[in-house]
Design a protein around this motif. Structure first.
Motif, PDB file in Angstrom:
ATOM      1  N   LYS A   1      26.404  -7.743 -41.807  1.00 30.36           N
ATOM      2  CA  LYS A   1      24.879  -7.240 -42.938  1.00 30.36           C
ATOM      3  C   LYS A   1      24.890  -5.820 -41.268  1.00 30.36           C
ATOM      4  O   LYS A   1      24.850  -5.941 -40.623  1.00 30.36           O
ATOM      5  CB  LYS A   1      24.041  -7.916 -42.298  1.00 30.36           C
ATOM      6  CG  LYS A   1      22.495  -7.180 -43.365  1.00 30.36           C
ATOM      7  CD  LYS A   1      21.532  -8.050 -43.230  1.00 30.36           C
ATOM      8  CE  LYS A   1      20.480  -7.648 -43.806  1.00 30.36           C
ATOM      9  NZ  LYS A   1      18.866  -8.792 -43.705  1.00 30.36           N
ATOM     10  N   VAL A   2      25.027  -4.596 -42.771  1.00 33.97           N
ATOM     11  CA  VAL A   2      25.161  -3.228 -42.156  1.00 33.97           C
ATOM     12  C   VAL A   2      24.113  -2.639 -42.497  1.00 33.97           C
ATOM     13  O   VAL A   2      23.396  -2.779 -43.082  1.00 33.97           O
ATOM     14  CB  VAL A   2      26.213  -2.541 -42.938  1.00 33.97           C
ATOM     15  CG1 VAL A   2      26.398  -1.030 -41.956  1.00 33.97           C
ATOM     16  CG2 VAL A   2      27.364  -3.381 -42.288  1.00 33.97           C
ATOM     17  N   SER A   3      22.923  -2.671 -41.672  1.00 38.77           N
ATOM     18  CA  SER A   3      21.372  -1.981 -41.877  1.00 38.77           C
ATOM     19  C   SER A   3      21.657  -0.210 -40.992  1.00 38.77           C
ATOM     20  O   SER A   3      22.096  -0.289 -40.054  1.00 38.77           O
ATOM     21  CB  SER A   3      20.705  -3.067 -41.094  1.00 38.77           C
ATOM     22  OG  SER A   3      20.350  -4.269 -42.089  1.00 38.77           O
ATOM     23  N   LEU A   4      21.188   0.028 -41.853  1.00 43.69           N
ATOM     24  CA  LEU A   4      20.745   1.663 -41.420  1.00 43.69           C
ATOM     25  C   LEU A   4      19.410   1.779 -40.869  1.00 43.69           C
ATOM     26  O   LEU A   4      18.181   1.630 -42.025  1.00 43.69           O
ATOM     27  CB  LEU A   4      21.125   3.052 -42.797  1.00 43.69           C
ATOM     28  CG  LEU A   4      20.427   4.426 -42.684  1.00 43.69           C
ATOM     29  CD1 LEU A   4      21.754   4.736 -40.947  1.00 43.69           C
ATOM     30  CD2 LEU A   4      20.544   5.025 -43.205  1.00 43.69           C
TER      31      LEU A   4
ATOM     32  N   THR B   1      28.624  -7.217 -46.389  1.00 46.68           N
ATOM     33  CA  THR B   1      30.282  -7.880 -46.800  1.00 46.68           C
ATOM     34  C   THR B   1      29.700  -9.576 -47.636  1.00 46.68           C
ATOM     35  O   THR B   1      29.160 -10.028 -47.412  1.00 46.68           O
ATOM     36  CB  THR B   1      31.113  -8.522 -45.919  1.00 46.68           C
ATOM     37  OG1 THR B   1      31.003  -8.937 -44.635  1.00 46.68           O
ATOM     38  CG2 THR B   1      31.024  -6.950 -44.600  1.00 46.68           C
ATOM     39  N   ALA B   2      31.335  -9.933 -48.394  1.00 51.60           N
ATOM     40  CA  ALA B   2      31.111 -10.784 -48.640  1.00 51.60           C
ATOM     41  C   ALA B   2      31.792 -11.763 -47.342  1.00 51.60           C
ATOM     42  O   ALA B   2      31.745 -11.530 -46.268  1.00 51.60           O
ATOM     43  CB  ALA B   2      32.693 -10.931 -49.522  1.00 51.60           C
ATOM     44  N   SER B   3      30.773 -13.109 -47.700  1.00 51.65           N
ATOM     45  CA  SER B   3      31.314 -14.650 -47.296  1.00 51.65           C
ATOM     46  C   SER B   3      32.764 -14.983 -46.742  1.00 51.65           C
ATOM     47  O   SER B   3      32.929 -15.271 -48.380  1.00 51.65           O
ATOM     48  CB  SER B   3      29.467 -14.883 -47.297  1.00 51.65           C
ATOM     49  OG  SER B   3      29.759 -15.809 -46.333  1.00 51.65           O
TER      50      SER B   3
ATOM     51  N   VAL C   1      38.535 -11.518 -41.610  1.00 54.70           N
ATOM     52  CA  VAL C   1      39.433 -10.447 -41.935  1.00 54.70           C
ATOM     53  C   VAL C   1      38.246  -9.778 -43.285  1.00 54.70           C
ATOM     54  O   VAL C   1      37.986 -10.283 -44.041  1.00 54.70           O
ATOM     55  CB  VAL C   1      40.721  -9.752 -42.160  1.00 54.70           C
ATOM     56  CG1 VAL C   1      40.947  -8.701 -42.123  1.00 54.70           C
ATOM     57  CG2 VAL C   1      41.156 -10.370 -41.227  1.00 54.70           C
ATOM     58  N   TYR C   2      38.006  -8.233 -43.149  1.00 56.43           N
ATOM     59  CA  TYR C   2      37.416  -8.028 -43.912  1.00 56.43           C
ATOM     60  C   TYR C   2      37.657  -6.769 -44.824  1.00 56.43           C
ATOM     61  O   TYR C   2      37.732  -6.906 -46.398  1.00 56.43           O
ATOM     62  CB  TYR C   2      35.804  -8.001 -44.010  1.00 56.43           C
ATOM     63  CG  TYR C   2      34.833  -8.770 -42.980  1.00 56.43           C
ATOM     64  CD1 TYR C   2      34.087  -9.932 -43.848  1.00 56.43           C
ATOM     65  CD2 TYR C   2      34.221  -9.318 -41.503  1.00 56.43           C
ATOM     66  CE1 TYR C   2      33.361 -11.230 -43.807  1.00 56.43           C
ATOM     67  CE2 TYR C   2      34.325 -10.371 -41.630  1.00 56.43           C
ATOM     68  CZ  TYR C   2      33.355 -11.360 -42.241  1.00 56.43           C
ATOM     69  OH  TYR C   2      32.763 -12.007 -41.866  1.00 56.43           O
ATOM     70  N   ASN C   3      37.893  -5.622 -44.562  1.00 56.36           N
ATOM     71  CA  ASN C   3      37.846  -4.274 -44.841  1.00 56.36           C
ATOM     72  C   ASN C   3      37.507  -3.840 -46.041  1.00 56.36           C
ATOM     73  O   ASN C   3      37.692  -3.414 -47.042  1.00 56.36           O
ATOM     74  CB  ASN C   3      38.991  -4.338 -45.350  1.00 56.36           C
ATOM     75  CG  ASN C   3      40.329  -4.461 -43.812  1.00 56.36           C
ATOM     76  OD1 ASN C   3      39.904  -4.436 -43.307  1.00 56.36           O
ATOM     77  ND2 ASN C   3      41.333  -3.581 -44.366  1.00 56.36           N
ATOM     78  N   GLU C   4      35.848  -3.783 -45.429  1.00 52.86           N
ATOM     79  CA  GLU C   4      35.242  -3.622 -46.739  1.00 52.86           C
ATOM     80  C   GLU C   4      33.817  -2.563 -46.064  1.00 52.86           C
ATOM     81  O   GLU C   4      34.079  -2.428 -45.037  1.00 52.86           O
ATOM     82  CB  GLU C   4      33.827  -4.890 -46.962  1.00 52.86           C
ATOM     83  CG  GLU C   4      34.518  -5.706 -47.394  1.00 52.86           C
ATOM     84  CD  GLU C   4      33.704  -6.554 -48.583  1.00 52.86           C
ATOM     85  OE1 GLU C   4      32.426  -6.253 -48.664  1.00 52.86           O
ATOM     86  OE2 GLU C   4      33.615  -7.833 -48.586  1.00 52.86           O
TER      87      GLU C   4
END
Length: 415
Positions: free
Chosen positions: A315-318, A330-332, A340-343
């Motif tokens: 989870k990316v939060s600003l 991202t996807a789970s 590995v995500y690459n999102e």
């Protein structure tokens, strides 16, 4: 006898008269054909003759003065009588015509030569060239090599077909290099497929095919990992570089064989931190006022339950002044401590807010019907919130606008 002579004279006269009549008819018909032919090949109005000659002279002067390799676009003589509009770029286009009007058809005469043609524009051949493949010539600074491969998926047999094609510009630790490649289908890191060893070359050509059995439901959860090794004279293996390629963003079908190349990356040889590590890239576009985060991968995560149904996501939060602004996730990915995500995620952020904004990346584990667990967290931002590697990453992003800056960060359990 006189009667016979008279009759013969009359018959002869009639035959001569008929012969003269036929001759006169043929001559008249030929004259008519010649007259109509002269009309056919001279459709140009005399009033336009001077203008045509002037245009032809100007075109010839223009072609001689130019140094480009342009191909002249020529109007045939049969179209000289048409109306043309002169444009600023010295090209000419025909005026609009009725779209439902059918063109006049007829036999094309061999007399339609280009003798009276004039140039109305040029065609640039450079516009129709096939783009040159520079993947084997353009290498970034500090490159340690580049790997080519192709992938294809068979739906009926549930087989992933991987073709290892070649590697170029390897940086070997010794004078000679004998490379080979190991291929993993993550998250399974216990089993792998291996290529043949190519002797004494920095540019090995493999052309080998490999097959992984994987269901279509799990395919997009998998990631290909290529490890390129060098074998020395003592038969020891030295890792030269790796390529990580997630399959979730690819359209894999039997009719769609993807040929891909990726630059080799050095493997992070440092041991994982206590709660694991996360790798991501940061970039800021000052013109668009856009902050971009690329979540790449995590490693050494301490899963609370070793369950194949346990999903791990980021989870990316600003934040701004420690107040929540926006978050994305991202996807789970199921059952892996090294996802590995690459999102890629983007946030609208004004340049004046970079001194008060920060990013929080939280790695979370979710089980169906159970509470979400925090596995680790990292915060990057200005001096107001961070120190050390996190502050260095933020400052480097600001100093290199529009460029992706990639780093590893240790996760911690602080809230």
């Amino acid at each position: 006898e006189q009667a016979v002579a008279v009759a013969g004279g009359i018959i002869g006269g009639i035959l001569l008269f008929v012969l003269l009549g036929i001759t006169a008819y043929l001559l008249w018909k030929k004259f008519c054909r010649l007259f109509s032919y002269e009309k056919l090949i001279n459709p140009v109005k005399t009033t336009n003759a001077d203008a045509i000659i002037q245009d032809q002279a100007n075109s010839e002067i223009h072609l001689k003065s130019t140094r480009s390799r342009s191909v002249p676009f020529i109007i045939p003589p049969t179209l000289h009588g048409r109306d043309w509009i002169h444009l600023t770029n010295e090209e000419q286009v025909q005026e609009d015509r009725d779209p439902f009007m059918t063109p006049q058809s007829g036999p094309r005469s061999s007399f339609h030569s280009l003798a009276g043609a004039y140039v109305v524009g040029t065609i640039n051949p450079d516009l129709y060239k096939v783009p040159e493949d520079k993947s084997e010539t353009d290498f970034p600074d500090g490159s340690i090599g580049r790997l080519w491969f192709s992938i294809e998926y068979e739906q009926e047999s549930e087989r992933l077909l991987v073709s290892l094609i070649k590697v170029r510009k390897l940086q070997a630790p010794a004078d000679s290099c004998s490379p080979f490649v190991k291929i993993y289908l993550l998250p399974d890191e216990r089993s792998y497929l291996q290529s043949k060893t190519k002797r004494k070359t920095l540019n090995p050509q493999f052309d080998e095919n490999f097959v992984f059995q994987v269901s279509s439901k799990m395919l997009l959860q998998r990631t290909l990992k290529f490890l390129v090794y060098h074998v020395d004279k003592q038969k020891k293996h030295h890792l030269l570089g790796q390529v990580i390629f997630p399959l979730k963003n690819e359209a894999l079908t039997e009719d769609n064989k993807l040929v891909i190349w990726r630059d080799l990356e050095k493997e992070n040889l440092e041991p994982p931190s206590e709660h694991g590590d996360i790798q991501f890239s940061l970039s800021y576009n000052d013109y668009l006022g856009r902050l971009t985060v690329v979540v790449l991968r995590a490693r050494g995560l301490k899963l609370q339950e070793e369950s194949p149904a346990a999903g791990v996501y980021v989870k990316v939060s600003l934040m701004n002044h420690n107040k929540f602004v926006k978050s994305k996730k991202t996807a789970s990915l199921l059952g892996t401590a090294n996802p590995v995500y690459n999102e890629t995620f983007s946030f609208k952020t004004d340049q004046t807010e970079l001194d008060t904004a920060s990013l929080s990346l939280s790695v979370l584990q979710s089980n169906k019907g159970e509470k979400t667990l925090l596995l680790g967290r990292v915060v990057v931002g200005p001096f107001m919130y961070t120190r050390g590697r996190e502050l260095e990453h933020w400052n480097e992003m600001i100093s290199k606008p529009k460029e992706l800056v990639k780093r590893w960060h240790a996760l911690c359990h602080s809230t």
